[in-house]
Scaffold this motif. Structure first.
Motif, PDB file in Angstrom:
ATOM      1  N   PRO A   9      25.862  19.795  57.144  1.00  0.00           N
ATOM      2  CA  PRO A   9      25.141  20.165  55.926  1.00  0.00           C
ATOM      3  C   PRO A   9      25.587  21.517  55.358  1.00  0.00           C
ATOM      4  O   PRO A   9      25.700  21.668  54.137  1.00  0.00           O
ATOM      5  N   ALA A  10      25.875  22.476  56.224  1.00  0.00           N
ATOM      6  CA  ALA A  10      26.333  23.784  55.746  1.00  0.00           C
ATOM      7  C   ALA A  10      27.678  23.673  55.033  1.00  0.00           C
ATOM      8  O   ALA A  10      27.879  24.260  53.961  1.00  0.00           O
ATOM      9  N   LEU A  23      20.160  20.138  49.867  1.00  0.00           N
ATOM     10  CA  LEU A  23      20.934  19.012  50.389  1.00  0.00           C
ATOM     11  C   LEU A  23      20.172  18.302  51.508  1.00  0.00           C
ATOM     12  O   LEU A  23      20.065  17.076  51.528  1.00  0.00           O
ATOM     13  N   ARG A  24      19.600  19.065  52.420  1.00  0.00           N
ATOM     14  CA  ARG A  24      18.839  18.485  53.532  1.00  0.00           C
ATOM     15  C   ARG A  24      17.596  17.742  53.025  1.00  0.00           C
ATOM     16  O   ARG A  24      17.276  16.660  53.507  1.00  0.00           O
ATOM     17  N   THR A  35      25.264  10.433  56.119  1.00  0.00           N
ATOM     18  CA  THR A  35      25.631   9.724  57.325  1.00  0.00           C
ATOM     19  C   THR A  35      24.923  10.373  58.496  1.00  0.00           C
ATOM     20  O   THR A  35      24.889  11.609  58.584  1.00  0.00           O
ATOM     21  N   PHE A  36      24.350   9.572  59.351  1.00  0.00           N
ATOM     22  CA  PHE A  36      23.753  10.106  60.571  1.00  0.00           C
ATOM     23  C   PHE A  36      24.606   9.681  61.745  1.00  0.00           C
ATOM     24  O   PHE A  36      24.954   8.510  61.892  1.00  0.00           O
ATOM     25  N   ARG A  42      25.263  14.287  58.704  1.00  0.00           N
ATOM     26  CA  ARG A  42      26.625  14.593  58.293  1.00  0.00           C
ATOM     27  C   ARG A  42      26.898  13.943  56.945  1.00  0.00           C
ATOM     28  O   ARG A  42      26.193  13.037  56.511  1.00  0.00           O
ATOM     29  N   PHE A  43      27.948  14.410  56.286  1.00  0.00           N
ATOM     30  CA  PHE A  43      28.348  13.873  54.988  1.00  0.00           C
ATOM     31  C   PHE A  43      29.831  13.533  55.036  1.00  0.00           C
ATOM     32  O   PHE A  43      30.656  14.372  55.392  1.00  0.00           O
TER      33      PHE A  43
END
Length: 74
Positions: A9-10, A23-24, A35-36, A42-43
């Motif tokens: 995320p960062a 975003l979170r 995506t997990f 995650r992205f």
């Protein structure tokens, strides 16, 4: 599976130039693609591309106040 990159995320927030908290929040609400991996958010490259594409289709809405009005006549 070389070439596949998942962004934290960062990292994704830096790429998209948005706050990580935004975003979170959107990912948790399933408003944006994400995506997990297990319990880790995650992205993918595709997720980021879709977020960018969908951002240009969103109607402009917001809570920002209109500019302050200035007094009449000086």
């Amino acid at each position: 599976m070389s070439g596949l990159h998942l962004y934290t995320p960062a990292e994704a927030s830096r790429v998209l130039q948005v706050r990580e908290s935004w975003l979170r929040k959107k990912a948790a609400a399933r408003v944006i693609p994400c995506t997990f991996v297990g319990r880790h958010l995650r992205f993918s490259e595709g997720d980021l591309e879709e977020i960018i594409r969908s951002g240009s289709r969103q109607p402009v809405t917001g809570r920002r106040r209109p500019p302050a009005r200035r007094g009449r006549g000086l």
